[in-house]
Structure formats: structure tokens, C-alpha cells
Scaffold this active site. Structure first.
Site, PDB file in Angstrom:
ATOM      1  N   SER A  12       0.838  -1.205   0.000  1.00  0.00           N
ATOM      2  CA  SER A  12       0.000   0.000   0.000  1.00  0.00           C
ATOM      3  C   SER A  12       0.869   1.250   0.000  1.00  0.00           C
ATOM      4  CB  SER A  12      -0.912   0.007   1.236  1.00  0.00           C
ATOM      5  OG  SER A  12      -1.792  -1.078   1.175  1.00  0.00           O
TER       6      SER A  12
ATOM      7  N   PRO B 125       2.653   4.105  -1.511  1.00  0.00           N
ATOM      8  CA  PRO B 125       2.575   4.786  -2.809  1.00  0.00           C
ATOM      9  C   PRO B 125       3.926   4.910  -3.515  1.00  0.00           C
ATOM     10  CG  PRO B 125       1.532   6.115  -1.078  1.00  0.00           C
ATOM     11  CD  PRO B 125       2.180   4.941  -0.411  1.00  0.00           C
ATOM     12  N   GLY B 126       4.995   5.115  -2.759  1.00  0.00           N
ATOM     13  CA  GLY B 126       6.327   5.217  -3.352  1.00  0.00           C
ATOM     14  C   GLY B 126       6.751   3.910  -4.003  1.00  0.00           C
ATOM     15  N   LYS B 127       6.516   2.798  -3.306  1.00  0.00           N
ATOM     16  CA  LYS B 127       6.853   1.486  -3.869  1.00  0.00           C
ATOM     17  C   LYS B 127       5.994   1.180  -5.088  1.00  0.00           C
ATOM     18  CE  LYS B 127       8.629  -1.049   0.098  1.00  0.00           C
ATOM     19  NZ  LYS B 127       8.460  -2.225   0.959  1.00  0.00           N
TER      20      LYS B 127
ATOM     21  N   ASP C  83       9.774  -6.465   0.200  1.00  0.00           N
ATOM     22  CA  ASP C  83      10.041  -6.012   1.560  1.00  0.00           C
ATOM     23  C   ASP C  83      11.464  -5.497   1.531  1.00  0.00           C
ATOM     24  OD1 ASP C  83       8.902  -5.653   4.206  1.00  0.00           O
ATOM     25  OD2 ASP C  83      10.575  -6.878   4.863  1.00  0.00           O
TER      26      ASP C  83
ATOM     27  N   ASP D 168      15.529   8.026   1.340  1.00  0.00           N
ATOM     28  CA  ASP D 168      16.257   8.560   0.181  1.00  0.00           C
ATOM     29  C   ASP D 168      16.918   9.919   0.443  1.00  0.00           C
ATOM     30  OD1 ASP D 168      15.600   6.285  -1.239  1.00  0.00           O
ATOM     31  OD2 ASP D 168      14.185   7.275  -2.590  1.00  0.00           O
TER      32      ASP D 168
ATOM     33  N   ARG E 135      15.887  -2.064  -5.421  1.00  0.00           N
ATOM     34  CA  ARG E 135      14.644  -2.587  -6.010  1.00  0.00           C
ATOM     35  C   ARG E 135      14.864  -2.938  -7.483  1.00  0.00           C
ATOM     36  NH1 ARG E 135      11.786   0.937  -3.786  1.00  0.00           N
ATOM     37  NH2 ARG E 135      11.435  -0.389  -1.992  1.00  0.00           N
TER      38      ARG E 135
END
Length: 194
Positions: free
Chosen positions: A9, A11-13, A67, A155, A181
Site C-alpha cells: 500500500s 505509494p512510493g513502492k 520487503d 532517500d 529494487r
């Protein structure tokens, strides 16, 4: 993979995963009314599997979970699997950054080494006995103050010597090529059956 449920959930991911997985159709779990799984694992990999299995079981479709978190060896691996809630369950990114900077206030440059770790789990179905697991690592240094507005999480304090800026100052195009990622997703693509 034509369509996949994103078991997050954040939003950045979601934004990063959609960019990195294109042209695959990514459906955030919230679009299907699925809430986050409880992260009870003791490692990034365990939590990624828990989240992917949870979303896959409720959507009855393949699901991908990420994760990830920040690991600072001089803090015994903190914030680690607790990165998103380092300053408490209701904490936001700024709270977590301040908690980290406070704990690192007296540390030398050498003690400020850190890395992001990402574990991705892909479940073809909820009972998939062999989920595909991929990992990626992104090395940097924790700066003394935040800088930059791109990205999310830690970041703004994750300094990259090679680029002479924080991850939050990198253009998305570069970050999406070199991040933990991105590395994990590249590894995942190589592991997928043809």
C-alpha cells in the site's frame, strides 16, 4: 507476466514497481480491497513471502511483494525490517529520518556506511510451494541532514559518493537503474520461466 497484484500500500513502492515492471499491468492490492498483511517475519525475505501469499490468496491471482529497508551496520542492522516504523507505528518518513539521524549524531563518516536491501517474492498462487525470490543491495552513506525531494523513505539521507548526491536528488531514470529494487527486479526477470 501480463498482470500482477502488487502486495503493498506504499505509494512510493507502487510508483517505482509500476515503472520498473512496465509493460506488465500492475494492480495495487488496495484496488481490490486487500489490506496489508501483518509483517511477522524476522527477515526481509520472510516478510516478502508473507505479503505476496496474503495478496495472492485474497485476489486469487499471482502477486509480487517487496520487503525492503535500510540497514546500518554500526547500529547493529537498524532500522532493518522495522525501517517503515522505526520511529513508531504512526511515524512518517520524516519522523523515521529524524530518529535515524538522532541515533547517528555522534558517529564518524566510516560508521555512517549503510545499504538498502530489497527482497522480492513472486507467488504464482497462494499455495505456491516455490515462490521466486530475488534480492538487491544498494550501498551508500547516511548524510547528516536530508537533501532532495525525489523518492521516498530514507532517500533524502542516503548519500551516493559516485553521484555526489542523495538518492532523493537522483533523477528517477537513474535511480530505477541502480537501486536495490531495480537490482532485485532484474534478478527476478532472470529467474522467470520463459
Amino acid at each position: 507476466m501480463k498482470e500482477i497484484i502488487l502486495a503493498t500500500s506504499n505509494p512510493g513502492k507502487i510508483k517505482e514497481l509500476e515503472q520498473l515492471l512496465a509493460p506488465t499491468i500492475c494492480i495495487p492490492q488496495a484496488d481490490l480491497g486487500i489490506f496489508d498483511a501483518e509483517e511477522t517475519g524476522l527477515s526481509f525475505i520472510e516478510n516478502a513471502i508473507l505479503k505476496a501469499r496474503h495478496a495472492s490468496s485474497l485476489a486469487n491471482k499471482p502477486a509480487l511483494a517487496d520487503d525492503s529497508g535500510l540497514v546500518v551496520p554500526s547500529l547493529n542492522g537498524e532500522p532493518g525490517i522495522y525501517s517503515a516504523r522505526y520511529a513508531g507505528r504512526k511515524a512518517n518518513d520524516e519522523d523515521n529520518i529524524q530518529q535515524l539521524l538522532s541515533k547517528m549524531a555522534d558517529l564518524s563518516q566510516e560508521q555512517r556506511q549503510a545499504y538498502f536491501f530489497c527482497a522480492i517474492a513472486l507467488m504464482q498462487h497462494a499455495k505456491d510451494p516455490t515462490p521466486i525470490i530475488a534480492t538487491g543491495i544498494f550501498h551508500g552513506i547516511i548524510s547528516v541532514k536530508p537533501s532532495g525531494t525525489n523518492g521516498f523513505g530514507y532517500d533524502p539521507v542516503f548519500y551516493l559518493n559516485e553521484y555526489q548526491c542523495t538518492a532523493a536528488e537522483l533523477p528517477a531514470k537513474i535511480k530505477n537503474r541502480i537501486s536495490h529494487r531495480a537490482k532485485a527486479l532484474n534478478q527476478l526477470r532472470a529467474l522467470l520461466p520463459d
